[in-house]
Scaffold this motif. Structure first.
Motif, PDB file in Angstrom:
ATOM      1  N   TYR A 173       0.843  -1.197   0.000  1.00 54.77           N
ATOM      2  CA  TYR A 173       0.000   0.000   0.000  1.00 54.77           C
ATOM      3  C   TYR A 173       0.870   1.235   0.000  1.00 54.77           C
ATOM      4  O   TYR A 173       1.978   1.248   0.539  1.00 54.77           O
ATOM      5  CB  TYR A 173      -0.937  -0.010   1.208  1.00 54.77           C
ATOM      6  N   GLU A 174       0.327   2.275  -0.605  1.00 51.64           N
ATOM      7  CA  GLU A 174       1.097   3.505  -0.754  1.00 51.64           C
ATOM      8  C   GLU A 174       0.154   4.691  -0.564  1.00 51.64           C
ATOM      9  O   GLU A 174      -0.906   4.765  -1.203  1.00 51.64           O
ATOM     10  CB  GLU A 174       1.709   3.535  -2.172  1.00 51.64           C
ATOM     11  N   GLU A 175       0.548   5.593   0.316  1.00 50.98           N
ATOM     12  CA  GLU A 175      -0.236   6.814   0.493  1.00 50.98           C
ATOM     13  C   GLU A 175       0.029   7.760  -0.675  1.00 50.98           C
ATOM     14  O   GLU A 175       1.125   7.784  -1.225  1.00 50.98           O
ATOM     15  CB  GLU A 175       0.153   7.524   1.796  1.00 50.98           C
ATOM     16  N   PHE A 176      -0.974   8.520  -1.045  1.00 53.03           N
ATOM     17  CA  PHE A 176      -0.753   9.472  -2.136  1.00 53.03           C
ATOM     18  C   PHE A 176      -1.615  10.700  -1.928  1.00 53.03           C
ATOM     19  O   PHE A 176      -2.626  10.661  -1.237  1.00 53.03           O
ATOM     20  CB  PHE A 176      -1.069   8.838  -3.498  1.00 53.03           C
ATOM     21  N   GLU A 177      -1.209  11.760  -2.529  1.00 50.01           N
ATOM     22  CA  GLU A 177      -2.018  12.978  -2.615  1.00 50.01           C
ATOM     23  C   GLU A 177      -1.522  13.743  -3.821  1.00 50.01           C
ATOM     24  O   GLU A 177      -0.323  14.008  -3.953  1.00 50.01           O
ATOM     25  CB  GLU A 177      -1.884  13.851  -1.359  1.00 50.01           C
TER      26      GLU A 177
END
Lengths: 422, 236
Positions: free
Chosen positions: B155-159
């Motif tokens: 999983y990878e956080e993104f914005e």
């Protein structure tokens, strides 16, 4: 009276509003097979066209006009339906010609279509046909020689007698079936000795299957890989001239192989490319570009960058999928990597198993055993700098074309050894 | 059926207009501003995406409005608002359960409404009905995405800022209705007019999908927003 008036007003407003929205049409999703019904050539084409329309990941870089395809080919499939209704045969050749025309110029070099004839013709010798659009493009390149399956056999034969050409201290070969794929992988590990006594651990792999082999530590293939990786990890620097990974005619395989081929030589978690997947049925609905990382591995670790050890990868037009992604990743991450050979096939999107379709809304769909189609498409990869290499492949640092040497495999290997000796 | 609707509407409007005959002289124009909290939902069919859940989330709005009184009980209200219209998509398949995307959308809203009011000289109730045009000014997406190897899902956080494309419909229209309360501060001489405080609850209902679809694809997505605003205006 006043309250009644407002209740009527709000009710009317709500009724008016509710009639102003359009309903969604039913639309088969790429992974959806439950509602799949087609009973004519035109409805089969319509279904496949729609699945591609929603699930294909390359629309924003694709040059094929998919709407124009529909307009051009739907009447042709309807003509086949009329032909069938009139009692005439529709052959696989008729269908293959149409599907080849439809897909021939598409970007996805992993793509393949297997189509069964809904109404088999007595003239058909097999129930279906296979078409691989990327292969048509590759065959049009002026350095194309032969399909990878044939080339694997030739390269295997060349390596079987490699001692005739080089001073080989160790030569191990192994073939093993990869149960998850139902295919066999062949390896040659050679410890090439240079005139000055230094050594080059060399590995040829017919496909990228190191990770499943290493997960079951038994058998000749495991031992061979362990010997190659150990030779790289433990040979003293003054005796280690360089490394050669031969990815020629490598038909692809497992992404996790990069843990061994790249992760063994990294000191920290490293982003190597970006991926994205479909996020809706719109052609341009994608997830964000997501970093793909490789983690350092300790088992065969060596800091080849710090020790300035050349890592040469050989590739050719038949290096496909992981057989080309590997060197693209190595070039991004390992400064001592050097690529010799030919521009590769161009199937650079990581593949997902068919059961992952509900996760990514893209990738392979259909099943030739239970349906009349089986379509193979990939996911999307971009290099860290944003380059899209699908349909292009890996361009080597040093081009050595086998067609210039009557298809001989040796000149490319000679070039690799010469580079290391420099 | 449509003719019948129109007849009903015309009859009700006529009824209201004739009931306003007791209007008294008052300032006609109000200029004001408001701040608001809103709550947006998205309407969309599943279209084969069996594991997605759309979760409404709240946002904020800020804007200006002008009201012009035609009668004691009837005014025209127009406004300009910057409004968050955001929602979250959550994946529910066990293997990717943490995956979610918050779609943070900013819209310019241009509503024009009829303002039907009732009640006393100071405290009055309002019912609103009208239409609006909206422009999808900007969007950001943020959340958790995933990437896969052969044996693992990570999983990878993104914005990131959303890059609009040709499938996005940025100019849309819709209908708006709602209720409100206002309190009118009289002038020092006791006459009506002066300043006004208002509290409104408006429901914005998009008539256009913000996704255009493409040839042979109709998968509309509509936003609906409940907006509660508190404002202050001055009579002119």
């Amino acid at each position: 009276m006043t309250h009644k008036r407002f209740v009527i007003f709000l009710t009317l407003a709500a009724m008016l509003f509710c009639g102003c929205r359009e309903e969604a049409d039913y639309h088969p999703y790429i992974g959806e097979s439950g509602g799949l019904v087609y009973n004519s050539y035109s409805s089969q084409f319509d279904y496949l066209w729609r699945c591609m329309s929603t699930g294909y990941v390359f629309w924003d870089v694709e040059e094929t006009d998919w709407d124009a395809v529909y307009k051009e080919y739907m009447p042709k499939f309807q003509a086949l339906d009329e032909k069938h209704k009139a009692g005439e045969d529709v052959t696989l050749a008729d269908l293959k010609e149409l599907y080849r025309g439809i897909t021939g110029g598409m970007k996805d070099h992993h793509m393949s279509f297997v189509i069964k004839n809904l109404f088999p013709s007595p003239n058909d010798t097999v129930p279906g046909f296979y078409t691989e659009p990327g292969q048509y493009e590759a065959e049009s390149r002026d350095y194309y020689i032969e399909h990878r399956v044939k080339e694997q056999e030739r390269l295997d034969s060349f390596l079987n007698v490699i001692e005739q050409h080089y001073d080989i201290e160790v030569h191990e070969t192994a073939s093993e079936e990869v149960p998850e794929l139902g295919e066999s992988v062949t390896y040659h590990y050679c410890l090439i000795q240079l005139p000055d006594g230094r050594k080059i651990p060399y590995l040829w792999q017919s496909m990228a299957a190191i990770s499943p082999i290493m997960r079951a530590p038994e058998g000749d293939a495991y031992k061979l890989l362990d010997h190659w990786l150990t030779a790289i990890a433990e040979t003293p620097r003054e005796q280690l001239a360089g490394i050669i990974l031969d990815n020629r005619a490598n038909s692809g395989g497992y992404q996790d192989d990069m843990d061994y081929l790249v992760g063994s030589y990294l000191n920290e978690k490293t982003e190597v490319f970006k991926t994205r997947y479909k996020e809706g049925p719109g052609r341009l609905e994608h997830s964000v570009w997501t970093p793909y990382y490789i983690f350092p591995q300790s088992q065969y670790h060596r800091d080849i960058t710090a020790e300035n050890i050349p890592y040469v990868i050989l590739c050719d037009i038949n290096s496909v999928s992981m057989g080309e992604i590997e060197q693209l990743v190595m070039r991004e991450t390992l400064p001592t990597c050097y690529i010799i050979g030919e521009r590769t096939f161009g199937g650079t999107g990581p593949l997902q198993p068919v059961e992952y379709i509900n996760l990514t809304y893209g990738g392979p769909f259909g099943n030739i055993n239970t349906m009349c189609h089986d379509v193979y498409t990939s996911t999307f990869e971009s290099m860290i700098g944003g380059q899209i290499l699908e349909g292009i492949g890996c361009v080597p640092d040093q081009e050595v074309l086998r067609k210039d040497y009557n298809g001989d495999f040796k000149p490319q290997l000679d070039a690799a050894i010469e580079y290391i000796k420099r | 059926m449509k003719v019948s609707y129109l007849k009903n509407i015309a009859a009700i409007l006529l009824c209201w207009m004739t009931m306003g005959a007791n209007a008294q002289e008052q300032p006609k124009l109000v200029l004001g501003g408001q701040l608001g909290w809103d709550y947006t939902t998205i309407d969309r069919t599943s279209m084969g995406r069996l594991d997605e859940t759309y979760v409404p989330i709240s946002g904020y709005s800020v804007g200006f409005q002008v009201r012009y009184s035609l009668l004691d009980w009837l005014a025209i209200r127009a406004g300009f608002e910057l409004m968050n219209r955001s929602y979250t998509m959550e994946r529910n398949l066990p293997s990717i359960d943490p995956v979610r995307t918050k779609y943070h959308n900013d819209y310019f809203m241009l509503p024009v409404m009829a303002d039907f009011s009732f009640g006393g000289k100071r405290l009055r109730g309002h019912a609103y009905g009208g239409v609006y045009g909206a422009f999808w000014k900007s969007a950001r997406t943020m959340g958790t995405t995933f990437w896969m190897t052969d044996y693992h899902i990570y999983y990878e956080e993104f914005e990131e800022k959303r890059q609009f494309n040709s499938e996005d419909r940025r100019l849309i229209g819709g209908g708006v209705t709602g209720l409100g309360l206002s309190y009118i501060f009289p002038n020092k001489d006791g006459s009506r007019g002066g300043n006004i405080l208002f509290l409104d609850a408006l429901y914005y209902y998009d008539f256009n999908s913000h996704h255009k679809g493409h040839s042979n694809l109709s998968d509309p997505r509509y936003l609906s927003t409940l907006s509660v605003t508190f404002g202050y205006g001055i009579y002119f």
